[in-house]
Design a protein around this motif. Structure first.
Motif, PDB file in Angstrom:
ATOM      1  N   LYS A  36       0.798  -1.226   0.000  1.00  0.00           N
ATOM      2  CA  LYS A  36       0.000   0.000   0.000  1.00  0.00           C
ATOM      3  C   LYS A  36       0.831   1.277   0.000  1.00  0.00           C
ATOM      4  O   LYS A  36       0.343   2.344  -0.365  1.00  0.00           O
ATOM      5  CB  LYS A  36      -0.967  -0.004   1.184  1.00  0.00           C
ATOM      6  CG  LYS A  36      -2.108  -0.989   0.997  1.00  0.00           C
ATOM      7  CD  LYS A  36      -3.126  -0.924   2.104  1.00  0.00           C
ATOM      8  CE  LYS A  36      -4.296  -1.872   1.814  1.00  0.00           C
ATOM      9  NZ  LYS A  36      -5.300  -1.860   2.890  1.00  0.00           N
ATOM     10  N   SER A  37       2.095   1.179   0.424  1.00  0.00           N
ATOM     11  CA  SER A  37       2.944   2.365   0.466  1.00  0.00           C
ATOM     12  C   SER A  37       3.813   2.504  -0.781  1.00  0.00           C
ATOM     13  O   SER A  37       4.619   3.434  -0.865  1.00  0.00           O
ATOM     14  CB  SER A  37       3.846   2.316   1.710  1.00  0.00           C
ATOM     15  OG  SER A  37       4.650   1.142   1.682  1.00  0.00           O
TER      16      SER A  37
ATOM     17  N   MET B  99      -8.050   0.982  -0.078  1.00  0.00           N
ATOM     18  CA  MET B  99      -7.328   0.706  -1.329  1.00  0.00           C
ATOM     19  C   MET B  99      -7.888  -0.564  -1.976  1.00  0.00           C
ATOM     20  O   MET B  99      -7.148  -1.482  -2.337  1.00  0.00           O
ATOM     21  CB  MET B  99      -5.823   0.553  -1.093  1.00  0.00           C
ATOM     22  CG  MET B  99      -5.108   1.886  -0.950  1.00  0.00           C
ATOM     23  SD  MET B  99      -3.344   1.695  -1.236  1.00  0.00           S
ATOM     24  CE  MET B  99      -2.752   3.332  -0.926  1.00  0.00           C
TER      25      MET B  99
ATOM     26  N   ASN C 219     -11.062   4.356  -1.228  1.00  0.00           N
ATOM     27  CA  ASN C 219      -9.688   4.831  -1.112  1.00  0.00           C
ATOM     28  C   ASN C 219      -9.061   4.490   0.235  1.00  0.00           C
ATOM     29  O   ASN C 219      -7.857   4.238   0.321  1.00  0.00           O
ATOM     30  CB  ASN C 219      -9.635   6.342  -1.341  1.00  0.00           C
ATOM     31  CG  ASN C 219      -8.309   6.777  -1.937  1.00  0.00           C
ATOM     32  OD1 ASN C 219      -7.796   6.147  -2.857  1.00  0.00           O
ATOM     33  ND2 ASN C 219      -7.728   7.835  -1.396  1.00  0.00           N
TER      34      ASN C 219
ATOM     35  N   THR D 126       0.640   4.765  -5.061  1.00  0.00           N
ATOM     36  CA  THR D 126       0.100   5.991  -4.443  1.00  0.00           C
ATOM     37  C   THR D 126       0.060   7.147  -5.441  1.00  0.00           C
ATOM     38  O   THR D 126      -0.889   7.940  -5.445  1.00  0.00           O
ATOM     39  CB  THR D 126       0.943   6.396  -3.213  1.00  0.00           C
ATOM     40  OG1 THR D 126       2.320   6.491  -3.594  1.00  0.00           O
ATOM     41  CG2 THR D 126       0.796   5.364  -2.097  1.00  0.00           C
ATOM     42  N   ASN D 127       1.077   7.228  -6.317  1.00  0.00           N
ATOM     43  CA  ASN D 127       1.092   8.290  -7.337  1.00  0.00           C
ATOM     44  C   ASN D 127      -0.060   8.123  -8.318  1.00  0.00           C
ATOM     45  O   ASN D 127      -0.696   9.094  -8.735  1.00  0.00           O
ATOM     46  CB  ASN D 127       2.414   8.280  -8.102  1.00  0.00           C
ATOM     47  CG  ASN D 127       3.566   8.811  -7.271  1.00  0.00           C
ATOM     48  OD1 ASN D 127       3.348   9.369  -6.199  1.00  0.00           O
ATOM     49  ND2 ASN D 127       4.780   8.637  -7.755  1.00  0.00           N
TER      50      ASN D 127
ATOM     51  N   LEU E 233      -2.941   6.510  -7.784  1.00  0.00           N
ATOM     52  CA  LEU E 233      -4.220   6.743  -7.105  1.00  0.00           C
ATOM     53  C   LEU E 233      -4.463   8.223  -6.837  1.00  0.00           C
ATOM     54  O   LEU E 233      -5.605   8.678  -6.777  1.00  0.00           O
ATOM     55  CB  LEU E 233      -4.271   5.960  -5.789  1.00  0.00           C
ATOM     56  CG  LEU E 233      -4.392   4.436  -5.925  1.00  0.00           C
ATOM     57  CD1 LEU E 233      -4.263   3.761  -4.565  1.00  0.00           C
ATOM     58  CD2 LEU E 233      -5.722   4.051  -6.569  1.00  0.00           C
ATOM     59  N   ALA E 234      -3.375   8.986  -6.704  1.00  0.00           N
ATOM     60  CA  ALA E 234      -3.500  10.422  -6.424  1.00  0.00           C
ATOM     61  C   ALA E 234      -4.148  11.175  -7.579  1.00  0.00           C
ATOM     62  O   ALA E 234      -4.786  12.205  -7.378  1.00  0.00           O
ATOM     63  CB  ALA E 234      -2.132  11.011  -6.108  1.00  0.00           C
TER      64      ALA E 234
ATOM     65  N   GLU F 150       5.280   3.687  -4.059  1.00  0.00           N
ATOM     66  CA  GLU F 150       5.170   5.009  -4.678  1.00  0.00           C
ATOM     67  C   GLU F 150       4.401   4.960  -6.000  1.00  0.00           C
ATOM     68  O   GLU F 150       3.585   5.840  -6.287  1.00  0.00           O
ATOM     69  CB  GLU F 150       6.570   5.574  -4.914  1.00  0.00           C
ATOM     70  CG  GLU F 150       6.561   7.024  -5.343  1.00  0.00           C
ATOM     71  CD  GLU F 150       7.967   7.585  -5.530  1.00  0.00           C
ATOM     72  OE1 GLU F 150       8.067   8.660  -6.149  1.00  0.00           O
ATOM     73  OE2 GLU F 150       8.931   6.947  -5.078  1.00  0.00           O
TER      74      GLU F 150
END
Length: 200
Positions: free
Chosen positions: A146-147, A172, A169, A152-153, A155-156, A149
């Motif tokens: 989940k962490s 996740m 969200n 997360t990029n 999903l952002a 990069e």
């Protein structure tokens, strides 16, 4: 595992369609690649038009010839319009669902996430990109991943663009609520030409 590894811009220019995502190459050079790209004869045979459409679908979803043929055979045995069922089977592939949910920015990236065991289906790690996702199955990012990069990029900047998808969200996790109808699939593919090609 076999997949296309060649240049993407050339393929997009061949079809004059940014099938791998936004591409400057298609807008800057709106003609086929190679030294004869500008001068190719415009009139194409019926077979050539059908073949181009099939190749476009294959490259769009990242499927090789044998896999694509098997999917077509499967679609032809199911009830419903064969071309529409074929696109629904392609949309139900795990790598495509991961891409549609916004976990990965491209289908290629989604395929890599699946292969590297970052994705679970109903709580079980699945590392087969061609795995068929059933309506209602929960697709999630593995707890340890989940962490990451890359995830997360992606999903952002995701946007909930598809009515047949749900996304949580905080967890996740998301799901394909139903198999999409043809009008809900945004790909620029004329599936009837593919059916005609394989029906010869």
């Amino acid at each position: 595992m076999a997949r296309y590894r060649g240049p993407k811009a050339k393929i997009a220019r061949r079809f004059n369609d940014p099938i791998f995502g936004p591409s400057k190459a298609v807008s800057k050079k709106p003609y086929g690649p190679g030294q004869h790209g500008r001068g190719r004869r415009r009139k194409q045979s019926e077979y050539a038009i059908q073949l181009i459409e099939k190749q476009k679908a294959k490259y769009t979803y990242g499927v090789l010839e044998r896999q694509f043929r098997n999917l077509f055979d499967k679609a032809s045995r199911k009830s419903g319009i064969t071309g529409e069922v074929l696109l629904q089977l392609l949309e139900s592939r795990l790598d495509n669902v991961v891409f549609r949910l916004g976990i990965a920015p491209t289908r290629r990236a989604a395929r890599q996430l699946v292969l590297h065991k970052h994705i679970t289906v109903d709580g079980v790690v699945v590392n087969i990109p061609s795995f068929t996702v059933k309506a209602g199955s929960v697709i999630a990012v593995r707890e340890k991943s989940k962490s990451l990069e890359a995830i997360t990029n992606s999903l952002a900047v995701r946007a909930n663009r598809y009515g047949w998808m749900e996304w949580d969200n905080s967890q996740m996790a998301g799901k394909m609520t139903n198999v999409p109808a043809r009008e809900d699939i945004p790909e620029n593919i004329n599936e009837q030409l593919i059916v005609e090609l394989y029906s010869k």
